[in-house]
Design a protein around this motif. Structure first.
Motif, PDB file in Angstrom:
ATOM      1  N   ASN A 101       0.834  -1.196   0.000  1.00 40.35           N
ATOM      2  CA  ASN A 101       0.000   0.000   0.000  1.00 40.35           C
ATOM      3  C   ASN A 101       0.872   1.250   0.000  1.00 40.35           C
ATOM      4  O   ASN A 101       2.074   1.195   0.255  1.00 40.35           O
ATOM      5  N   GLY A 102       0.241   2.380  -0.269  1.00 37.71           N
ATOM      6  CA  GLY A 102       0.964   3.636  -0.228  1.00 37.71           C
ATOM      7  C   GLY A 102       1.334   4.018   1.197  1.00 37.71           C
ATOM      8  O   GLY A 102       0.946   3.357   2.165  1.00 37.71           O
ATOM      9  N   VAL A 103       2.080   5.098   1.328  1.00 33.02           N
ATOM     10  CA  VAL A 103       2.518   5.553   2.645  1.00 33.02           C
ATOM     11  C   VAL A 103       1.925   6.921   2.948  1.00 33.02           C
ATOM     12  O   VAL A 103       1.474   7.642   2.060  1.00 33.02           O
ATOM     13  N   LEU A 104       1.929   7.260   4.230  1.00 38.45           N
ATOM     14  CA  LEU A 104       1.508   8.573   4.698  1.00 38.45           C
ATOM     15  C   LEU A 104       2.768   9.368   5.016  1.00 38.45           C
ATOM     16  O   LEU A 104       3.586   8.939   5.830  1.00 38.45           O
ATOM     17  N   THR A 105       2.945  10.490   4.360  1.00 36.56           N
ATOM     18  CA  THR A 105       4.141  11.304   4.555  1.00 36.56           C
ATOM     19  C   THR A 105       3.771  12.625   5.212  1.00 36.56           C
ATOM     20  O   THR A 105       2.681  13.162   5.002  1.00 36.56           O
TER      21      THR A 105
ATOM     22  N   GLY B  33       8.211  15.118   4.001  1.00 39.22           N
ATOM     23  CA  GLY B  33       8.698  13.970   3.257  1.00 39.22           C
ATOM     24  C   GLY B  33       9.008  12.759   4.110  1.00 39.22           C
ATOM     25  O   GLY B  33       9.294  11.684   3.578  1.00 39.22           O
ATOM     26  N   MET B  34       8.936  12.897   5.428  1.00 37.42           N
ATOM     27  CA  MET B  34       9.179  11.765   6.325  1.00 37.42           C
ATOM     28  C   MET B  34       7.974  10.832   6.308  1.00 37.42           C
ATOM     29  O   MET B  34       6.823  11.264   6.331  1.00 37.42           O
ATOM     30  N   ILE B  35       8.221   9.535   6.251  1.00 35.89           N
ATOM     31  CA  ILE B  35       7.145   8.543   6.243  1.00 35.89           C
ATOM     32  C   ILE B  35       6.674   8.337   7.678  1.00 35.89           C
ATOM     33  O   ILE B  35       7.448   7.931   8.541  1.00 35.89           O
ATOM     34  N   ILE B  36       5.387   8.610   7.923  1.00 39.59           N
ATOM     35  CA  ILE B  36       4.861   8.536   9.284  1.00 39.59           C
ATOM     36  C   ILE B  36       3.739   7.511   9.418  1.00 39.59           C
ATOM     37  O   ILE B  36       3.164   7.367  10.499  1.00 39.59           O
ATOM     38  N   GLY B  37       3.417   6.788   8.345  1.00 42.87           N
ATOM     39  CA  GLY B  37       2.361   5.789   8.445  1.00 42.87           C
ATOM     40  C   GLY B  37       2.177   5.032   7.145  1.00 42.87           C
ATOM     41  O   GLY B  37       2.759   5.374   6.109  1.00 42.87           O
ATOM     42  N   LEU B  38       1.362   3.989   7.215  1.00 36.09           N
ATOM     43  CA  LEU B  38       1.033   3.157   6.055  1.00 36.09           C
ATOM     44  C   LEU B  38      -0.407   3.416   5.660  1.00 36.09           C
ATOM     45  O   LEU B  38      -1.321   3.291   6.483  1.00 36.09           O
ATOM     46  N   ASN B  39      -0.615   3.782   4.407  1.00 37.09           N
ATOM     47  CA  ASN B  39      -1.951   4.075   3.907  1.00 37.09           C
ATOM     48  C   ASN B  39      -2.779   2.796   3.804  1.00 37.09           C
ATOM     49  O   ASN B  39      -2.249   1.717   3.530  1.00 37.09           O
ATOM     50  N   ARG B  40      -4.084   2.909   4.028  1.00 43.22           N
ATOM     51  CA  ARG B  40      -4.963   1.751   3.890  1.00 43.22           C
ATOM     52  C   ARG B  40      -5.150   1.369   2.428  1.00 43.22           C
ATOM     53  O   ARG B  40      -5.537   0.244   2.121  1.00 43.22           O
ATOM     54  N   ARG B  41      -4.893   2.306   1.536  1.00 40.57           N
ATOM     55  CA  ARG B  41      -5.092   2.075   0.107  1.00 40.57           C
ATOM     56  C   ARG B  41      -3.780   2.306  -0.639  1.00 40.57           C
ATOM     57  O   ARG B  41      -2.773   2.671  -0.055  1.00 40.57           O
ATOM     58  N   GLY B  42      -3.834   2.095  -1.935  1.00 41.85           N
ATOM     59  CA  GLY B  42      -2.670   2.380  -2.751  1.00 41.85           C
ATOM     60  C   GLY B  42      -2.491   3.876  -2.936  1.00 41.85           C
ATOM     61  O   GLY B  42      -3.444   4.654  -2.835  1.00 41.85           O
ATOM     62  N   GLY B  43      -1.276   4.295  -3.215  1.00 40.17           N
ATOM     63  CA  GLY B  43      -1.003   5.715  -3.406  1.00 40.17           C
ATOM     64  C   GLY B  43      -0.560   6.385  -2.122  1.00 40.17           C
ATOM     65  O   GLY B  43      -1.012   6.036  -1.028  1.00 40.17           O
ATOM     66  N   ASP B  44       0.325   7.362  -2.263  1.00 39.97           N
ATOM     67  CA  ASP B  44       0.854   8.093  -1.114  1.00 39.97           C
ATOM     68  C   ASP B  44      -0.016   9.312  -0.810  1.00 39.97           C
ATOM     69  O   ASP B  44      -0.581   9.925  -1.720  1.00 39.97           O
TER      70      ASP B  44
END
Length: 203
Positions: free
Chosen positions: A81-85, A117-128
């Protein structure tokens, strides 16, 4: 070589197959145990140990040894999945992390210093998605008839260095400092990331 229970064989076989590992042998004992022997590239083993523990509920045992060298081969593509930045720099607060939690699984807790730009989580869906984790609740002079509901946050997911290396994609990096481990986008600015992605698609 993986020693596990028989009810974990299916999940382990699927996990190893997605990493390009080849099953060499499988033996079962008189009880409910099994020993699986795989041949896999060394780079496919990154993050595998923690995954095996998760799939076997902490009962699996994995050991490895180098058996030789072979020509480089492409591993099967892996989906994630995408990430939360973080969209802004500063200190993460509970109110801002509530938005992170609503969109996926957080990697940080309140009081963590973040930067764009720091990754702070994992998205539930695809795409950042860019999320403002430092957003403060606006204060007004109006008093509500009822008290504000307390923000409830789930514990953040803590990842080891090996898990971070297994997690990142080609456009992401892992930062290791004396105080901790962080993941970030290779290009920190959101606007520059969009331009960079367009240039890659055009080339």
């Amino acid at each position: 070589i993986i020693d596990c229970s028989l009810d974990s064989v299916g999940a382990i076989t699927e996990a190893l197959g997605s990493r390009g590992a080849q099953l060499q042998s499988m033996r079962t004992d008189a009880g409910s145990g099994a020993r699986l022997t795989y041949l896999a590239p060394t780079r496919a083993l990154i993050g595998l140990r923690s995954l095996i523990l998760t799939l076997t509920r902490g009962t699996g045992v994995m050991s490895t040894r180098l058996v030789g060298w072979e020509r480089w081969r492409q591993l099967p593509p892996r989906t994630r999945n995408g990430v939360l930045t973080a969209s802004q720099s500063g200190m993460a607060v509970a109110y801002g992390l509530q938005g992170v939690q609503e969109r996926g699984q957080p990697f940080i807790g309140p009081g963590t210093q973040v930067y764009e730009g720091m990754i702070i989580g994992l998205n539930r869906r695809g795409g950042d998605i860019d999320v403002n984790a430092v957003k403060q609740k606006q204060k007004t002079n109006m008093r509500a008839s009822t008290e504000d509901a307390t923000v409830k946050l789930v514990p953040p997911r803590e990842m080891s260095l090996e898990e971070c290396l297994d997690f990142i994609e080609d456009d992401e990096l892992v930062e290791v400092t004396p105080r901790g481990i962080r993941m970030r986008k290779r290009v920190l600015n959101a606007g520059e990331r969009i331009k960079h992605r367009k240039r890659e698609l055009a080339s």
